[in-house]
Scaffold this motif. Structure first.
Motif, PDB file in Angstrom:
ATOM      1  N   GLU A 122       1.102  -1.617  -0.042  1.00  0.00           N
ATOM      2  CA  GLU A 122      -0.251  -0.416  -0.661  1.00  0.00           C
ATOM      3  C   GLU A 122       0.888   1.387  -0.068  1.00  0.00           C
ATOM      4  OE1 GLU A 122      -3.728  -2.306   2.552  1.00  0.00           O
ATOM      5  OE2 GLU A 122      -2.177  -0.827   3.598  1.00  0.00           O
ATOM      6  N   ALA A 123       2.120   1.500   0.763  1.00  0.00           N
ATOM      7  CA  ALA A 123       2.819   2.188   0.836  1.00  0.00           C
ATOM      8  C   ALA A 123       3.168   2.978   0.279  1.00  0.00           C
ATOM      9  CB  ALA A 123       4.184   2.286   1.800  1.00  0.00           C
ATOM     10  N   ARG A 124       3.785   1.858  -1.614  1.00  0.00           N
ATOM     11  CA  ARG A 124       4.205   1.649  -2.729  1.00  0.00           C
ATOM     12  C   ARG A 124       3.238   2.157  -3.779  1.00  0.00           C
ATOM     13  NH1 ARG A 124       4.263  -0.433  -6.287  1.00  0.00           N
ATOM     14  NH2 ARG A 124       2.100  -2.652  -6.127  1.00  0.00           N
ATOM     15  N   ALA A 125       2.484   1.805  -3.601  1.00  0.00           N
ATOM     16  CA  ALA A 125       1.060   1.914  -4.099  1.00  0.00           C
ATOM     17  C   ALA A 125       0.453   3.784  -4.317  1.00  0.00           C
ATOM     18  CB  ALA A 125       0.163   0.814  -4.320  1.00  0.00           C
ATOM     19  N   LEU A 126       0.675   3.611  -2.284  1.00  0.00           N
ATOM     20  CA  LEU A 126       0.023   5.606  -2.746  1.00  0.00           C
ATOM     21  C   LEU A 126       1.178   6.326  -2.050  1.00  0.00           C
ATOM     22  CD1 LEU A 126      -2.959   3.873  -0.524  1.00  0.00           C
ATOM     23  CD2 LEU A 126      -3.071   4.555  -2.409  1.00  0.00           C
ATOM     24  N   ARG A 127       2.383   5.832  -2.075  1.00  0.00           N
ATOM     25  CA  ARG A 127       3.297   6.864  -2.304  1.00  0.00           C
ATOM     26  C   ARG A 127       3.082   7.533  -1.140  1.00  0.00           C
ATOM     27  NH1 ARG A 127       2.204  10.607  -7.790  1.00  0.00           N
ATOM     28  NH2 ARG A 127       2.464   8.738  -9.117  1.00  0.00           N
ATOM     29  N   ASP A 185      -5.904  11.260  -8.543  1.00  0.00           N
ATOM     30  CA  ASP A 185      -6.313  12.063  -8.812  1.00  0.00           C
ATOM     31  C   ASP A 185      -6.427  13.407  -9.990  1.00  0.00           C
ATOM     32  OD1 ASP A 185      -4.442  13.810  -7.748  1.00  0.00           O
ATOM     33  OD2 ASP A 185      -5.153  14.359  -6.098  1.00  0.00           O
ATOM     34  N   PRO A 186      -7.088  14.978 -10.690  1.00  0.00           N
ATOM     35  CA  PRO A 186      -6.904  14.703 -11.799  1.00  0.00           C
ATOM     36  C   PRO A 186      -5.558  15.489 -11.772  1.00  0.00           C
ATOM     37  CG  PRO A 186      -8.882  15.955 -10.891  1.00  0.00           C
ATOM     38  CD  PRO A 186      -8.212  15.056  -9.657  1.00  0.00           C
ATOM     39  N   SER A 187      -4.402  15.307 -10.140  1.00  0.00           N
ATOM     40  CA  SER A 187      -2.632  15.883 -10.829  1.00  0.00           C
ATOM     41  C   SER A 187      -1.929  14.911 -11.120  1.00  0.00           C
ATOM     42  CB  SER A 187      -2.289  16.354  -9.454  1.00  0.00           C
ATOM     43  OG  SER A 187      -2.214  15.873  -8.254  1.00  0.00           O
ATOM     44  N   GLY A 188      -3.103  13.792 -10.795  1.00  0.00           N
ATOM     45  CA  GLY A 188      -1.902  11.862 -10.482  1.00  0.00           C
ATOM     46  C   GLY A 188      -2.088  12.128  -9.339  1.00  0.00           C
ATOM     47  N   ARG A 189      -2.223  12.212  -8.207  1.00  0.00           N
ATOM     48  CA  ARG A 189      -1.662  12.237  -6.987  1.00  0.00           C
ATOM     49  C   ARG A 189      -2.236  10.550  -6.735  1.00  0.00           C
ATOM     50  NH1 ARG A 189      -4.262  14.988  -2.454  1.00  0.00           N
ATOM     51  NH2 ARG A 189      -5.906  14.423  -2.817  1.00  0.00           N
ATOM     52  N   PRO A 190      -2.620   9.527  -5.789  1.00  0.00           N
ATOM     53  CA  PRO A 190      -2.950   8.081  -6.623  1.00  0.00           C
ATOM     54  C   PRO A 190      -3.828   8.766  -4.878  1.00  0.00           C
ATOM     55  CG  PRO A 190      -0.175   7.868  -6.108  1.00  0.00           C
ATOM     56  CD  PRO A 190      -0.249   9.239  -6.510  1.00  0.00           C
ATOM     57  N   VAL A 191      -5.063   7.963  -5.253  1.00  0.00           N
ATOM     58  CA  VAL A 191      -5.582   7.986  -3.816  1.00  0.00           C
ATOM     59  C   VAL A 191      -6.605   7.162  -3.919  1.00  0.00           C
ATOM     60  CG1 VAL A 191      -6.420  10.657  -4.689  1.00  0.00           C
ATOM     61  CG2 VAL A 191      -7.540   8.869  -6.350  1.00  0.00           C
ATOM     62  N   GLU A 192      -6.603   6.246  -4.720  1.00  0.00           N
ATOM     63  CA  GLU A 192      -7.078   4.746  -4.345  1.00  0.00           C
ATOM     64  C   GLU A 192      -6.063   3.135  -4.338  1.00  0.00           C
ATOM     65  OE1 GLU A 192     -11.595   2.576  -4.149  1.00  0.00           O
ATOM     66  OE2 GLU A 192     -10.855   3.729  -4.924  1.00  0.00           O
TER      67      GLU A 192
END
Length: 237
Positions: free
Chosen positions: A111-116, A211-218
């Motif tokens: 989860e840490a890797r995927a969600l940074r 999200d629209p900025s490319g930040r992982p949210v889920e």
């Protein structure tokens, strides 16, 4: 008549009646007691016949509710936007969801890797079942970074919808950046959750939404009942 001939003959009769439309998708079959009286056999024989129909994917049981004729497979597009409610409505069925778990805990390595996230940073974990016309079609686990969405657990309990909960917290839109699909067999726990037999085929998807900025949210994992869902890859706007 031999006992195995009895249950197979009952199964064949019910199969023919389902095929002829006497019992339609979503209909509940008569109770074991009613079928026992109709065919003049004990409940064990009826139960064996119903089990064979379930193994063939024609019926499914709901604990405490009875045995139901299986729905037609739900067409489920895997597009850029993840909208369970809209997908099921588009298939001509009624969507619903049961959320069984909402928990905040430290993230694990994947989860840490995927969600940074940093090691042990907090995440919200949401689990439940997605249904079409009251029939389970998928079990899901969604993991969200807790810091950007501190009010997510409360919003989920109020709305019972991930999309609406995120919108209430300021995230009006998010899209799928990647999806991995694998096939597996349902273990006993998953089989109970999806109301399928143990060892039934399951399609497992692991997706990352941003999200629209490319930040992982889920970071989401979904287990689709293979006999009830047709996954399609769609290039949605």
């Amino acid at each position: 008549m031999m006992k195995d001939t009895l249950w197979s003959a009952i199964a064949a009769t019910l199969r023919d009646e389902i095929g002829a439309g006497h019992y339609r998708p979503g209909d509940r079959l008569p109770t074991e007691a009613a079928l026992s009286a109709r065919f003049g056999v004990n409940r064990h024989t009826v139960r064996h016949a119903l089990s064979s129909l379930a193994e063939a994917g024609l019926v499914h049981s709901r604990r405490g509710a009875g045995v139901f004729v299986a729905q037609r497979p739900t067409d489920y597009p895997l597009g850029r936007r993840v909208r369970f409610h809209q997908n099921v409505l588009a298939a001509g069925q009624t969507p619903s969801r049961r959320i069984s778990r909402v928990e905040t805990r430290p993230c694990d390595t994947e989860e840490a890797r995927a969600l940074r996230l940093k090691p042990d940073e907090a995440v919200h974990v949401v689990e439940g079942v997605s249904l079409a016309d009251g029939q389970p079609v998928a079990a899901f686990r969604s993991v969200f970074p807790a810091a950007p969405f501190p009010g997510l657990p409360a919003a989920l309990r109020e709305t019972q919808s991930i999309t609406r909960a995120l919108a209430a917290l300021g995230l009006a839109d998010y899209t799928r950046s990647e999806t991995r699909i694998t096939a597996q067999l349902a273990d006993p726990v998953l089989a109970v959750t999806l109301s399928v037999r143990s060892g039934a085929p399951v399609l497992r998807t692991v997706a990352l939404n941003v999200d629209p900025s490319g930040r992982p949210v889920e970071h989401g994992t979904t287990w689709f009942a293979g006999e009830r869902v047709t996954l399609t890859v769609a290039d949605q706007p």
